[in-house]
Design a protein around this motif. Structure first.
Motif, short mmCIF file in Angstrom:
data_model
loop_
_atom_site.label_atom_id
_atom_site.label_comp_id
_atom_site.label_asym_id
_atom_site.label_seq_id
_atom_site.Cartn_x
_atom_site.Cartn_y
_atom_site.Cartn_z
N ALA A 49 0.82 -1.22 0.00
CA ALA A 49 0.00 0.00 0.00
C ALA A 49 0.86 1.27 0.00
CB ALA A 49 -0.93 -0.01 1.21
N CYS A 50 1.99 1.22 0.70
CA CYS A 50 2.86 2.40 0.75
C CYS A 50 3.61 2.63 -0.55
CB CYS A 50 3.87 2.26 1.90
SG CYS A 50 3.16 2.45 3.54
N ARG A 51 3.89 1.55 -1.26
CA ARG A 51 4.77 1.64 -2.42
C ARG A 51 4.03 1.75 -3.75
NH1 ARG A 51 9.77 2.20 -3.52
NH2 ARG A 51 10.29 0.16 -4.33
N CYS A 52 2.74 1.37 -3.79
CA CYS A 52 2.06 1.28 -5.09
C CYS A 52 0.60 1.66 -4.93
CB CYS A 52 2.20 -0.13 -5.65
SG CYS A 52 1.41 -0.36 -7.26
N GLN A 53 0.16 2.66 -5.68
CA GLN A 53 -1.22 3.12 -5.59
C GLN A 53 -2.21 2.07 -6.08
OE1 GLN A 53 -2.01 6.79 -7.61
NE2 GLN A 53 -3.91 7.14 -6.52
N ALA A 54 -1.82 1.29 -7.10
CA ALA A 54 -2.73 0.25 -7.61
C ALA A 54 -3.01 -0.78 -6.52
CB ALA A 54 -2.11 -0.42 -8.83
N PHE A 55 -1.98 -1.16 -5.76
CA PHE A 55 -2.19 -2.09 -4.66
C PHE A 55 -3.01 -1.45 -3.55
CE2 PHE A 55 1.52 -4.64 -6.18
CZ PHE A 55 0.87 -5.86 -6.21
N ARG A 56 -2.76 -0.17 -3.29
CA ARG A 56 -3.50 0.51 -2.23
C ARG A 56 -5.00 0.46 -2.52
NH1 ARG A 56 -0.26 4.30 -1.81
NH2 ARG A 56 -1.17 5.93 -3.10
N GLY A 57 -5.37 0.68 -3.78
CA GLY A 57 -6.78 0.60 -4.14
C GLY A 57 -7.32 -0.81 -4.03
N MET A 58 -6.52 -1.77 -4.50
CA MET A 58 -6.96 -3.16 -4.47
C MET A 58 -7.17 -3.64 -3.04
SD MET A 58 -4.89 -6.55 -5.69
CE MET A 58 -4.32 -5.70 -7.16
N LEU A 59 -6.25 -3.29 -2.15
CA LEU A 59 -6.30 -3.79 -0.78
C LEU A 59 -7.38 -3.11 0.05
CD1 LEU A 59 -2.46 -4.02 -0.10
CD2 LEU A 59 -4.04 -5.90 -0.57
N SER A 60 -7.98 -2.06 -0.48
CA SER A 60 -9.04 -1.39 0.26
C SER A 60 -10.38 -2.10 0.10
CB SER A 60 -9.18 0.06 -0.23
OG SER A 60 -9.66 0.10 -1.57
N GLN A 61 -10.45 -3.05 -0.83
CA GLN A 61 -11.68 -3.80 -1.02
C GLN A 61 -11.59 -5.12 -0.28
OE1 GLN A 61 -12.35 -5.33 -4.98
NE2 GLN A 61 -10.16 -5.30 -5.45
N ALA A 62 -12.76 -5.69 0.03
CA ALA A 62 -12.79 -6.97 0.73
C ALA A 62 -12.37 -8.08 -0.21
CB ALA A 62 -14.21 -7.24 1.25
N PRO A 63 -11.43 -8.96 0.16
CA PRO A 63 -10.99 -10.04 -0.70
C PRO A 63 -12.02 -11.16 -0.80
CG PRO A 63 -9.92 -10.20 1.43
CD PRO A 63 -10.71 -8.92 1.43
N VAL A 64 -11.76 -12.05 -1.75
CA VAL A 64 -12.66 -13.18 -1.97
C VAL A 64 -12.76 -14.00 -0.69
CG1 VAL A 64 -12.99 -15.32 -3.24
CG2 VAL A 64 -12.16 -13.28 -4.42
N GLY A 65 -13.98 -14.34 -0.29
CA GLY A 65 -14.18 -15.19 0.88
C GLY A 65 -14.23 -14.43 2.18
N SER A 66 -14.06 -13.11 2.14
CA SER A 66 -14.08 -12.32 3.37
C SER A 66 -15.50 -12.26 3.91
CB SER A 66 -13.55 -10.92 3.10
OG SER A 66 -13.69 -10.12 4.25
N GLN A 67 -15.68 -12.53 5.20
CA GLN A 67 -17.00 -12.50 5.82
C GLN A 67 -17.20 -11.27 6.70
OE1 GLN A 67 -19.35 -14.78 5.18
NE2 GLN A 67 -17.95 -15.81 3.78
N ASP A 68 -16.10 -10.71 7.18
CA ASP A 68 -16.22 -9.59 8.13
C ASP A 68 -15.34 -8.44 7.68
OD1 ASP A 68 -16.57 -7.91 10.22
OD2 ASP A 68 -15.49 -9.13 11.70
N SER A 69 -15.94 -7.49 6.95
CA SER A 69 -15.18 -6.36 6.43
C SER A 69 -14.93 -5.30 7.49
CB SER A 69 -15.93 -5.71 5.25
OG SER A 69 -17.21 -5.29 5.67
N SER A 70 -15.57 -5.47 8.68
CA SER A 70 -15.42 -4.47 9.73
C SER A 70 -14.27 -4.78 10.68
CB SER A 70 -16.72 -4.37 10.53
OG SER A 70 -16.99 -5.60 11.18
#
Length: 256
Positions: A49-70
């Motif tokens: 996230a610190c090194r790449c804006q594309a990753f920062r955006g990707m990691l802000s979304q809930a990944p596959v299989g995630s049940q608890d985004s909070s």
């Protein structure tokens, strides 16, 4: 196609070449499943996230299989990147961790300048064109990506991707679509589109005014004059992924 993490010999670099037997990355908190080979790659969210804006955006979304985004602790994943080549993804990861990249099958680290890193990132971003990661790019970064001749994506697909990006950015920033998209839209190579595609583009454009009418008029003028007269040469130059169209032969003399 086994999992890839960091190696014990080189604690700050990926182990794809040196230690393929590692099953995980110590203290990792994110996992990617990359390419048709479904290669597992482990990494650290804070580094990406610190090194790449594309990753920062990707990691802000809930990944596959995630049940608890909070949860205060982000889940490990996985993030599925089926359209990204593993070797390209690993090269970007390695650069983000080390500022160097292992080339070919030799263990030779070469420090990349900005231009070289952009080429690796471009190949990575191509696989993200229709993902949340792409939509999280800033207008400045997106415009820089769209200036490249090396993008292996057709112009019609890029127009649609920019339209989706603009609508997301408009909602987030609470600004009109034409305003948030002004910078990237300048880099869309509309003269490369066929007449039928321009007609469809105009129809969609009446709804959101994404593209200034003068840009579309310039593309029509290039068709009418059978050359790129009055249009910046870069906008008439096919990209690596541009699908051939009959009228492109008339633009070629202008782009030499």
């Amino acid at each position: 196609g086994g999992p890839v993490g960091l190696c014990s010999h080189h604690p700050y670099c990926p182990s794809c070449a040196l230690c393929p037997s590692w099953s995980s990355l110590p203290h990792s908190d994110v996992m990617f499943v990359v390419g048709q080979e479904q290669q597992k790659v482990f990494a650290h969210r804070c580094v990406l996230a610190c090194r790449c804006q594309a990753f920062r955006g990707m990691l802000s979304q809930a990944p596959v299989g995630s049940q608890d985004s909070s949860s205060s602790i982000p889940p490990q994943g996985p993030f599925i990147l089926g359209n990204v080549q593993p070797e390209v993804f690993l090269a970007v990861i390695e650069f983000l961790y080390t500022n160097s990249v292992t080339l070919n099958s030799h263990i030779a680290a070469v420090t990349y300048g900005q231009v070289d890193l952009q080429q690796h990132c471009l190949a990575f971003i191509e696989g993200l064109v229709r993902t949340q990661g792409f939509r999280e790019l800033s207008d400045v970064v997106l415009a820089r990506v769209l200036r490249s001749d090396r993008l292996a994506v057709d112009e019609l697909d890029l127009v649609q991707a920019v339209r989706e990006w603009a609508h997301v950015s408009s909602a987030v920033l609470e600004r009109p679509v034409p305003e948030v998209a002004a910078l990237p839209v300048r880099e869309l190579r509309l003269p490369l589109l066929a007449p039928s595609e321009l007609v469809t583009l105009e129809s969609y454009n009446q709804q959101d005014l994404l593209i200034p009418v003068e840009n579309i008029a310039a593309a029509w003028r290039a068709h009418a004059l059978r050359k790129g007269s009055g249009v910046p040469s870069r906008l008439c130059r096919p990209r690596r992924g541009t699908r051939p169209r009959d009228h492109h032969r008339h633009l070629e003399p202008h782009t030499k």
